[in-house]
Design a protein around this motif. Sequence first.
Motif, PDB file in Angstrom:
ATOM      1  N   ARG A   1       0.822  -1.207   0.000  1.00  0.00           N
ATOM      2  CA  ARG A   1       0.000   0.000   0.000  1.00  0.00           C
ATOM      3  C   ARG A   1       0.856   1.257   0.000  1.00  0.00           C
ATOM      4  O   ARG A   1       0.498   2.268  -0.615  1.00  0.00           O
ATOM      5  CB  ARG A   1      -0.951  -0.002   1.204  1.00  0.00           C
ATOM      6  N   LEU A   2       1.982   1.224   0.684  1.00  0.00           N
ATOM      7  CA  LEU A   2       2.890   2.376   0.658  1.00  0.00           C
ATOM      8  C   LEU A   2       3.471   2.569  -0.743  1.00  0.00           C
ATOM      9  O   LEU A   2       3.618   3.701  -1.210  1.00  0.00           O
ATOM     10  CB  LEU A   2       4.017   2.188   1.675  1.00  0.00           C
ATOM     11  N   ALA A   3       3.789   1.459  -1.408  1.00  0.00           N
ATOM     12  CA  ALA A   3       4.325   1.556  -2.770  1.00  0.00           C
ATOM     13  C   ALA A   3       3.321   2.230  -3.696  1.00  0.00           C
ATOM     14  O   ALA A   3       3.693   3.009  -4.577  1.00  0.00           O
ATOM     15  CB  ALA A   3       4.685   0.162  -3.290  1.00  0.00           C
ATOM     16  N   GLU A   4       2.024   1.955  -3.484  1.00  0.00           N
ATOM     17  CA  GLU A   4       0.984   2.597  -4.290  1.00  0.00           C
ATOM     18  C   GLU A   4       0.991   4.115  -4.089  1.00  0.00           C
ATOM     19  O   GLU A   4       0.581   4.868  -4.973  1.00  0.00           O
ATOM     20  CB  GLU A   4      -0.393   2.028  -3.916  1.00  0.00           C
ATOM     21  N   LEU A   5       1.446   4.529  -2.899  1.00  0.00           N
ATOM     22  CA  LEU A   5       1.526   5.961  -2.591  1.00  0.00           C
ATOM     23  C   LEU A   5       2.887   6.551  -2.964  1.00  0.00           C
ATOM     24  O   LEU A   5       3.154   7.722  -2.684  1.00  0.00           O
ATOM     25  CB  LEU A   5       1.266   6.180  -1.097  1.00  0.00           C
TER      26      LEU A   5
ATOM     27  N   VAL B   1      10.844   4.704   4.885  1.00  0.00           N
ATOM     28  CA  VAL B   1      10.280   5.593   5.900  1.00  0.00           C
ATOM     29  C   VAL B   1      11.269   5.741   7.047  1.00  0.00           C
ATOM     30  O   VAL B   1      12.220   4.962   7.185  1.00  0.00           O
ATOM     31  CB  VAL B   1       8.936   5.049   6.432  1.00  0.00           C
ATOM     32  N   ASP B   2      11.031   6.745   7.870  1.00  0.00           N
ATOM     33  CA  ASP B   2      11.936   7.046   8.975  1.00  0.00           C
ATOM     34  C   ASP B   2      11.479   6.458  10.312  1.00  0.00           C
ATOM     35  O   ASP B   2      12.224   6.511  11.286  1.00  0.00           O
ATOM     36  CB  ASP B   2      12.086   8.562   9.109  1.00  0.00           C
TER      37      ASP B   2
ATOM     38  N   LEU C   1      -1.511 -12.845  14.997  1.00  0.00           N
ATOM     39  CA  LEU C   1      -0.113 -13.259  15.098  1.00  0.00           C
ATOM     40  C   LEU C   1       0.491 -13.496  13.714  1.00  0.00           C
ATOM     41  O   LEU C   1       1.658 -13.176  13.477  1.00  0.00           O
ATOM     42  CB  LEU C   1       0.011 -14.523  15.954  1.00  0.00           C
ATOM     43  N   GLU C   2      -0.320 -14.049  12.808  1.00  0.00           N
ATOM     44  CA  GLU C   2       0.158 -14.264  11.444  1.00  0.00           C
ATOM     45  C   GLU C   2       0.477 -12.923  10.773  1.00  0.00           C
ATOM     46  O   GLU C   2       1.488 -12.791  10.072  1.00  0.00           O
ATOM     47  CB  GLU C   2      -0.878 -15.029  10.626  1.00  0.00           C
ATOM     48  N   GLU C   3      -0.393 -11.938  10.995  1.00  0.00           N
ATOM     49  CA  GLU C   3      -0.157 -10.619  10.410  1.00  0.00           C
ATOM     50  C   GLU C   3       1.108  -9.978  10.977  1.00  0.00           C
ATOM     51  O   GLU C   3       1.884  -9.356  10.244  1.00  0.00           O
ATOM     52  CB  GLU C   3      -1.364  -9.709  10.661  1.00  0.00           C
ATOM     53  N   LEU C   4       1.322 -10.136  12.268  1.00  0.00           N
ATOM     54  CA  LEU C   4       2.520  -9.566  12.883  1.00  0.00           C
ATOM     55  C   LEU C   4       3.772 -10.216  12.304  1.00  0.00           C
ATOM     56  O   LEU C   4       4.753  -9.520  11.999  1.00  0.00           O
ATOM     57  CB  LEU C   4       2.469  -9.764  14.398  1.00  0.00           C
ATOM     58  N   SER C   5       3.744 -11.531  12.124  1.00  0.00           N
ATOM     59  CA  SER C   5       4.917 -12.233  11.596  1.00  0.00           C
ATOM     60  C   SER C   5       5.225 -11.817  10.167  1.00  0.00           C
ATOM     61  O   SER C   5       6.384 -11.784   9.753  1.00  0.00           O
ATOM     62  CB  SER C   5       4.713 -13.750  11.678  1.00  0.00           C
ATOM     63  N   VAL C   6       4.197 -11.489   9.395  1.00  0.00           N
ATOM     64  CA  VAL C   6       4.382 -11.050   8.013  1.00  0.00           C
ATOM     65  C   VAL C   6       4.832  -9.593   7.960  1.00  0.00           C
ATOM     66  O   VAL C   6       5.598  -9.194   7.065  1.00  0.00           O
ATOM     67  CB  VAL C   6       3.064 -11.226   7.220  1.00  0.00           C
ATOM     68  N   THR C   7       4.375  -8.798   8.913  1.00  0.00           N
ATOM     69  CA  THR C   7       4.615  -7.352   8.880  1.00  0.00           C
ATOM     70  C   THR C   7       6.016  -6.965   9.321  1.00  0.00           C
ATOM     71  O   THR C   7       6.626  -6.051   8.736  1.00  0.00           O
ATOM     72  CB  THR C   7       3.581  -6.632   9.768  1.00  0.00           C
ATOM     73  N   MET C   8       6.559  -7.611  10.333  1.00  0.00           N
ATOM     74  CA  MET C   8       7.864  -7.181  10.858  1.00  0.00           C
ATOM     75  C   MET C   8       8.983  -7.231   9.814  1.00  0.00           C
ATOM     76  O   MET C   8       9.784  -6.285   9.728  1.00  0.00           O
ATOM     77  CB  MET C   8       8.211  -7.972  12.121  1.00  0.00           C
ATOM     78  N   PRO C   9       9.067  -8.267   8.981  1.00  0.00           N
ATOM     79  CA  PRO C   9      10.090  -8.228   7.919  1.00  0.00           C
ATOM     80  C   PRO C   9       9.863  -7.085   6.928  1.00  0.00           C
ATOM     81  O   PRO C   9      10.837  -6.511   6.409  1.00  0.00           O
ATOM     82  CB  PRO C   9       9.932  -9.595   7.233  1.00  0.00           C
ATOM     83  N   GLN C  10       8.606  -6.735   6.677  1.00  0.00           N
ATOM     84  CA  GLN C  10       8.323  -5.587   5.810  1.00  0.00           C
ATOM     85  C   GLN C  10       8.848  -4.297   6.431  1.00  0.00           C
ATOM     86  O   GLN C  10       9.398  -3.430   5.740  1.00  0.00           O
ATOM     87  CB  GLN C  10       6.827  -5.456   5.560  1.00  0.00           C
ATOM     88  N   CYS C  11       8.656  -4.167   7.739  1.00  0.00           N
ATOM     89  CA  CYS C  11       9.154  -2.981   8.443  1.00  0.00           C
ATOM     90  C   CYS C  11      10.662  -2.859   8.276  1.00  0.00           C
ATOM     91  O   CYS C  11      11.193  -1.761   8.053  1.00  0.00           O
ATOM     92  CB  CYS C  11       8.793  -3.055   9.926  1.00  0.00           C
ATOM     93  N   LEU C  12      11.340  -3.988   8.377  1.00  0.00           N
ATOM     94  CA  LEU C  12      12.789  -3.999   8.229  1.00  0.00           C
ATOM     95  C   LEU C  12      13.199  -3.471   6.851  1.00  0.00           C
ATOM     96  O   LEU C  12      14.134  -2.680   6.725  1.00  0.00           O
ATOM     97  CB  LEU C  12      13.312  -5.421   8.431  1.00  0.00           C
ATOM     98  N   GLN C  13      12.480  -3.901   5.817  1.00  0.00           N
ATOM     99  CA  GLN C  13      12.797  -3.465   4.455  1.00  0.00           C
ATOM    100  C   GLN C  13      12.429  -2.000   4.217  1.00  0.00           C
ATOM    101  O   GLN C  13      13.079  -1.309   3.438  1.00  0.00           O
ATOM    102  CB  GLN C  13      12.058  -4.353   3.451  1.00  0.00           C
ATOM    103  N   LEU C  14      11.391  -1.529   4.883  1.00  0.00           N
ATOM    104  CA  LEU C  14      10.923  -0.161   4.673  1.00  0.00           C
ATOM    105  C   LEU C  14      11.761   0.883   5.392  1.00  0.00           C
ATOM    106  O   LEU C  14      11.887   2.020   4.923  1.00  0.00           O
ATOM    107  CB  LEU C  14       9.467  -0.034   5.138  1.00  0.00           C
ATOM    108  N   LEU C  15      12.327   0.522   6.517  1.00  0.00           N
ATOM    109  CA  LEU C  15      13.038   1.513   7.325  1.00  0.00           C
ATOM    110  C   LEU C  15      14.327   1.977   6.667  1.00  0.00           C
ATOM    111  O   LEU C  15      15.165   1.175   6.247  1.00  0.00           O
ATOM    112  CB  LEU C  15      13.353   0.942   8.711  1.00  0.00           C
ATOM    113  N   ALA C  16      14.500   3.275   6.597  1.00  0.00           N
ATOM    114  CA  ALA C  16      15.751   3.868   6.143  1.00  0.00           C
ATOM    115  C   ALA C  16      16.791   3.704   7.254  1.00  0.00           C
ATOM    116  O   ALA C  16      16.441   3.464   8.417  1.00  0.00           O
ATOM    117  CB  ALA C  16      15.533   5.347   5.831  1.00  0.00           C
ATOM    118  N   PRO C  17      18.087   3.806   6.935  1.00  0.00           N
ATOM    119  CA  PRO C  17      19.103   3.733   7.987  1.00  0.00           C
ATOM    120  C   PRO C  17      18.809   4.704   9.125  1.00  0.00           C
ATOM    121  O   PRO C  17      18.463   5.862   8.891  1.00  0.00           O
ATOM    122  CB  PRO C  17      20.396   4.107   7.240  1.00  0.00           C
ATOM    123  N   HIS C  18      18.902   4.197  10.339  1.00  0.00           N
ATOM    124  CA  HIS C  18      18.641   4.927  11.579  1.00  0.00           C
ATOM    125  C   HIS C  18      17.131   5.176  11.800  1.00  0.00           C
ATOM    126  O   HIS C  18      16.752   5.891  12.727  1.00  0.00           O
ATOM    127  CB  HIS C  18      19.400   6.255  11.641  1.00  0.00           C
TER     128      HIS C  18
END
Length: 316
Positions: free
Chosen positions: A89-93, A98-99, A220-237
């Motif tokens: 959904r972020l890619a669509e935007l 993200v920071d 719990l399934e959603e959380l397990s899928v989401t955390m790796p996405q967060c890792l990919q989305l986060l900019a350094p720091h």
Amino acid sequence: MVDEASAVNAHITVLLNEAVHALDIKPNGIYVDGTFGRGGHSRKILAQLGEAGRLIAFDRDLAAIESGKAIDDPRFTLVHSHFAAMQARLAELGVHHVDGILLDLGISSPQIDEAGRGFSFRYDAPLDMRMDQSSGETAADFLSRTTEQQLAEVIKNYGEERFAKSIARAIIAERNDGRAITTTGQLAQVVAGAVTRFEPGQNPATRTFQALRIFVNQELEELSVTMPQCLQLLAPHGRLAIISFHSLEDRMVKQFIRGQEDRDDLPANFPVRAADLPQPRLKSVGKAVKPSDEEVRLNPRSRSAVLRVAERTSVV
């Protein structure tokens, strides 16, 4: 702090100051509030952003989306979606990095207090439990089709209920006798008859209701899928802040952060230079944060909350 935007029930945002502080807001940064709720965290993030800053919030609850319409701010975007679809959904935007990302995994007070949502045994109401009222299977639908074995596993695994087998047996027996369980009152009554011992001051149906809610919403399934996405989305720091409300969630969050901190999964005594070892992609920020005594006094529902924070390194 009470979020005054709720049209029906006052909602007190849990760990409001602590969670937003943990994001280390950059005025012109891009941030994600994965669970808008009634907007307490979002409003505080917006208050710290500059003119070029941006906040994208997600929620699958239609009432939360309606509540969010009160925020008239060009820096703010509210998306009707579960956070497991965050990256797409972020890619669509047009957003790919993200920071900071905040996930508040708790069920909101309005969801609990609105009888018709079916989350609480305090009211006799239709047994729904869906966070997104527009799609998916209700808890009553699940109970109408499940097997005794599957139900026992759900109650044990998601509710950590030691009487899971007895409860499942009682629910299926009630259904087989022609009394389908379609309301919260029916379910609470059947569970109470099957639980012989429970914690003082706790309704015997507490763990069963938790288990069904988690299962119906695939939390719990959603959380397990989401955390790796967060890792990919986060900019350094960039910062990841997650508030959990029960041990199953907190254990997953802690293990995920720890797994990204300690990436040395090579066999013991494997000959490799320290400089060549896989480097951490996340690092913990401080210790787990819990609500103060004062917050728990003002909002008893916050008592089980745990905030864990991690920062993205520059390692790909």
